[in-house]
Design a protein around this motif. Structure first.
Motif, PDB file in Angstrom:
ATOM      1  N   SER A  82       0.825  -1.206   0.000  1.00  9.49           N
ATOM      2  CA  SER A  82       0.000   0.000   0.000  1.00  9.49           C
ATOM      3  C   SER A  82       0.864   1.263   0.000  1.00  9.49           C
ATOM      4  N   ARG A  83       1.937   1.251   0.796  1.00  6.77           N
ATOM      5  CA  ARG A  83       2.814   2.429   0.866  1.00  6.77           C
ATOM      6  C   ARG A  83       3.536   2.674  -0.451  1.00  6.77           C
ATOM      7  N   THR A  84       3.850   1.612  -1.182  1.00  5.61           N
ATOM      8  CA  THR A  84       4.546   1.747  -2.460  1.00  5.61           C
ATOM      9  C   THR A  84       3.578   1.850  -3.634  1.00  5.61           C
ATOM     10  N   ALA A  85       2.264   1.875  -3.331  1.00  2.81           N
ATOM     11  CA  ALA A  85       1.209   2.021  -4.345  1.00  2.81           C
ATOM     12  C   ALA A  85       1.179   0.858  -5.333  1.00  2.81           C
ATOM     13  N   ASP A  93      -3.749  -0.218  -4.754  1.00  5.27           N
ATOM     14  CA  ASP A  93      -4.328   1.124  -4.645  1.00  5.27           C
ATOM     15  C   ASP A  93      -4.626   1.456  -3.180  1.00  5.27           C
ATOM     16  N   PRO A  94      -3.930   2.434  -2.591  1.00  2.76           N
ATOM     17  CA  PRO A  94      -4.170   2.769  -1.179  1.00  2.76           C
ATOM     18  C   PRO A  94      -5.552   3.367  -0.921  1.00  2.76           C
ATOM     19  N   ARG A  95      -6.241   3.787  -1.983  1.00  2.00           N
ATOM     20  CA  ARG A  95      -7.601   4.280  -1.785  1.00  2.00           C
ATOM     21  C   ARG A  95      -8.538   3.133  -1.407  1.00  2.00           C
ATOM     22  N   PRO A 145      -6.141   0.840   2.232  1.00  8.00           N
ATOM     23  CA  PRO A 145      -5.272   1.737   3.011  1.00  8.00           C
ATOM     24  C   PRO A 145      -4.317   0.937   3.886  1.00  8.00           C
TER      25      PRO A 145
END
Length: 271
Positions: free
Chosen positions: A47-50, A53-55, A58
C-alpha cells in the motif's frame, strides 16, 4: 581398558523430552503469530509503495489509527456492544433448543422421524432469505436480528447433537436400561456427555455462522452495529472505517473460536 557403563537416568530422559515438547510448542506458537504479521507487513509495504491502490486498501497503520480515533470518541463501542448483544442472544436462542431437540431426536426414533423431514426441508433455505419475512413478523428492531441469528445457529447444532447421540455405543444404552435408568438419567448421564464431542463441533460452526449472519442482518434495517458500520462506511467510501468493522468481526470470530476450544478441552479432557 574397561568401558564405563552409562547409567540410565529416567528423570533426565523425561526432562529432556519435556524440553523438546516445550520447544515444539514455542515453534508452533511462533508460526501461528508470524502468519498474520507477515500478511500485515506485506499489505503495509504494497500500500505504501502504491503497488496496490491505497484508496481501496489503506495501510494497516492508518486503519489502526482510525480504530483508535473511533474508540476514543466512543462511537466504536456503541456498535460493538449492540452487535455482541444480538450475537449472544441469538446464539443462545438457537443453541439451547437445538441441543434439546437434537437429544430427543437421537434418543427417540418416533421424534426423529417426525422432526427430520421438517429440518431437512428448512435447512437448505438461507436464513437471510427469510429476513424480509422475519422483519414483517418481528419488525426492524433487535428482535428480528436475534431471531435471524438463532435460525442460522439452530440447524448445525440440532443436526450435530442428534448425530452425536446416534453415534453413542449401544452398550451404554443397554446398561442404563438394565439398571432402570429413567428419561432424566438418559439425558444427563448418557446422551448429553456422549454427544458432547460432535455437539461442540456443531456449536463451533454455529458461532461462525452467527458472525456471518449478524453482519448481513445489520446491513438491512439497522441503525447500529458492526454490520451497519461496514455497510454505511462502504456507501460513503470511508474505507478505513469499513476495514475497522471487518477487523472487529475477524477478531471476535477468532476470540469466540478460542474460547470454545478452551471449553472443549475442559469438558472433554480425554480428547
Amino acid at each position: 581398558m574397561k568401558k564405563t557403563a552409562v547409567q540410565f537416568d529416567p528423570f533426565k530422559v523425561e526432562q529432556q523430552e519435556w524440553k523438546r515438547r516445550q520447544r515444539r510448542e514455542r515453534y508452533k506458537r511462533a508460526l501461528t503469530i508470524s502468519s498474520p504479521i507477515f500478511v500485515l507487513l506485506l499489505w503495509e509495504l504494497l500500500s505504501r509503495t502504491a503497488l496496490i491502490d491505497p484508496r481501496f486498501f489503506p495501510p494497516p497503520t492508518e486503519i489502526i489509527k482510525t480504530l483508535v480515533v473511533m474508540s476514543v470518541s466512543g462511537e466504536l463501542f456503541q456498535h460493538i456492544w449492540i452487535s455482541l448483544y444480538r450475537i449472544f442472544a441469538g446464539f443462545l436462542l438457537g443453541v439451547i433448543p437445538g441441543i434439546i431437540i437434537g437429544l430427543l431426536m437421537g434418543l427417540y426414533s418416533p421424534i426423529r422421524h417426525f422432526v427430520s423431514p421438517l429440518i431437512m426441508a428448512l435447512m437448505p433455505i438461507p436464513t437471510l432469505a427469510l429476513l424480509p419475512l422475519i422483519i414483517i413478523l418481528f419488525g426492524i428492531g433487535d428482535v428480528s436480528k436475534v431471531v435471524t441469528i438463532a435460525g442460522s445457529v439452530f440447524f448445525p447444532v440440532v443436526i450435530n447433537t442428534a448425530a452425536g447421540v446416534l453415534n453413542i455405543d449401544g452398550i451404554y444404552l443397554d446398561v442404563a436400561k438394565n439398571y432402570g435408568a429413567g428419561s432424566r438419567e438418559y439425558f444427563l448421564k448418557i446422551a448429553l456427555p456422549g454427544s458432547l464431542p460432535v455437539m461442540l463441533e456443531g456449536i463451533q460452526m454455529g458461532q461462525a455462522i452467527a458472525l456471518l449472519t449478524i453482519v448481513a442482518a445489520e446491513m438491512m434495517g439497522a441503525t447500529s452495529g458492526i454490520g451497519y458500520l461496514i455497510w454505511t462506511s462502504y456507501k460513503a467510501f470511508l474505507l478505513k472505517e469499513m476495514f475497522v468493522g471487518l477487523i472487529l468481526i475477524s477478531f471476535f470470530g477468532y476470540l469466540f473460536s478460542v474460547a470454545l476450544r478452551i471449553l472443549q478441552k475442559k469438558l472433554l479432557p480425554w480428547r
